[in-house]
Design an enzyme around this catalytic site. Structure first.
Site, PDB file in Angstrom:
ATOM      1  N   VAL A 120      49.854  63.571  51.788  1.00  0.00           N
ATOM      2  CA  VAL A 120      51.378  64.060  51.140  1.00  0.00           C
ATOM      3  C   VAL A 120      52.483  63.153  52.253  1.00  0.00           C
ATOM      4  O   VAL A 120      52.067  64.070  53.114  1.00  0.00           O
ATOM      5  CB  VAL A 120      51.958  65.396  51.373  1.00  0.00           C
ATOM      6  CG1 VAL A 120      53.500  65.874  51.305  1.00  0.00           C
ATOM      7  CG2 VAL A 120      51.113  66.527  50.441  1.00  0.00           C
ATOM      8  N   PRO A 121      52.906  61.750  51.952  1.00  0.00           N
ATOM      9  CA  PRO A 121      52.575  60.955  51.740  1.00  0.00           C
ATOM     10  C   PRO A 121      53.823  60.692  53.421  1.00  0.00           C
ATOM     11  O   PRO A 121      55.281  59.848  52.512  1.00  0.00           O
ATOM     12  CB  PRO A 121      52.958  60.087  51.814  1.00  0.00           C
ATOM     13  CG  PRO A 121      53.406  60.371  50.115  1.00  0.00           C
ATOM     14  CD  PRO A 121      52.547  61.857  50.013  1.00  0.00           C
ATOM     15  N   CYS A 122      54.608  61.600  54.142  1.00  0.00           N
ATOM     16  CA  CYS A 122      55.831  62.208  54.828  1.00  0.00           C
ATOM     17  C   CYS A 122      55.799  60.571  55.583  1.00  0.00           C
ATOM     18  O   CYS A 122      56.955  60.358  56.160  1.00  0.00           O
ATOM     19  CB  CYS A 122      55.426  63.092  55.752  1.00  0.00           C
ATOM     20  SG  CYS A 122      54.128  63.202  56.638  1.00  0.00           S
ATOM     21  N   HIS A 123      54.758  59.450  55.897  1.00  0.00           N
ATOM     22  CA  HIS A 123      55.076  58.625  56.539  1.00  0.00           C
ATOM     23  C   HIS A 123      56.229  57.371  55.949  1.00  0.00           C
ATOM     24  O   HIS A 123      56.205  56.033  56.471  1.00  0.00           O
ATOM     25  CB  HIS A 123      53.354  57.745  57.162  1.00  0.00           C
ATOM     26  CG  HIS A 123      52.782  57.686  55.871  1.00  0.00           C
ATOM     27  ND1 HIS A 123      52.123  57.684  55.185  1.00  0.00           N
ATOM     28  CD2 HIS A 123      52.889  56.215  55.266  1.00  0.00           C
ATOM     29  CE1 HIS A 123      51.916  57.984  53.776  1.00  0.00           C
ATOM     30  NE2 HIS A 123      51.698  56.423  54.187  1.00  0.00           N
ATOM     31  N   ARG A 124      56.321  57.860  54.424  1.00  0.00           N
ATOM     32  CA  ARG A 124      56.930  56.775  53.695  1.00  0.00           C
ATOM     33  C   ARG A 124      58.459  57.505  53.779  1.00  0.00           C
ATOM     34  O   ARG A 124      59.460  56.814  52.791  1.00  0.00           O
ATOM     35  CB  ARG A 124      56.610  56.850  52.411  1.00  0.00           C
ATOM     36  CG  ARG A 124      54.898  56.408  52.158  1.00  0.00           C
ATOM     37  CD  ARG A 124      54.231  56.475  50.442  1.00  0.00           C
ATOM     38  NE  ARG A 124      53.440  56.399  50.825  1.00  0.00           N
ATOM     39  CZ  ARG A 124      52.289  56.605  49.146  1.00  0.00           C
ATOM     40  NH1 ARG A 124      53.042  57.768  48.789  1.00  0.00           N
ATOM     41  NH2 ARG A 124      51.178  56.201  49.126  1.00  0.00           N
TER      42      ARG A 124
END
Length: 153
Positions: A120-124
């Site tokens: 779940v790409p919270c780094h984006r």
């Protein structure tokens, strides 16, 4: 709880499953002590898909997820999951996407509590001014992930 470890370009990750769903991906400094090392199909699939992602062979994950959180957190995490590989969004963008444009800080808090980073790409999610903001694995790991996805040089 079952877990396994995966060595990655951003450090050793601990993958946690209940045997049916992926529950958490933890960075070394945040490994929790519950569970025992195990081989289960969820962990094997997650480890394989993450390895493919780190080799640049995968852009989307297909895993059964079992993150625990509030309704609001789940709405934020669902919005994060819709950010395309190689793109970023601001906290404000996410707040607007979930229909709560004034909840920017709450979105930031939910983003920081995402138990399934990378998948779940919270780094984006970046600051409105384009700056890199907090990430559970640290800003160096966030930079590495964004470089892997072609967002940063």
């Amino acid at each position: 709880m079952n877990y396994c470890f995966l060595d990655s370009p951003i450090g050793r990750l601990r993958l946690v499953s209940d045997g049916e769903k992926l529950l958490r991906i933890e960075f070394p400094q945040f490994h929790q002590g519950d569970g025992e090392p195990a081989q289960d199909p969820v962990l094997a699939s997650c480890a394989r898909q993450l390895a493919e992602y780190f080799r640049g062979e995968r852009q989307h994950f297909d895993l059964p997820l079992g993150a625990q959180g509030t309704h609001f957190q789940h709405s934020v995490w669902a919005a994060l999951a819709r950010i395309p590989h190689g793109e970023t969004r601001s906290y404000r963008d996410i707040a607007q996407a979930i229909g709560k444009p004034s909840a920017v800080r709450a979105v930031g808090s939910a983003n920081g509590r995402n138990p399934l980073p990378i998948v779940v790409p919270c780094h984006r999610v970046i600051g409105a001014d384009g700056s890199l903001t907090g990430f559970a694995g640290g800003l160096q790991a966030k930079t590495c992930l964004l470089q892997l996805e072609g967002v940063l040089p």
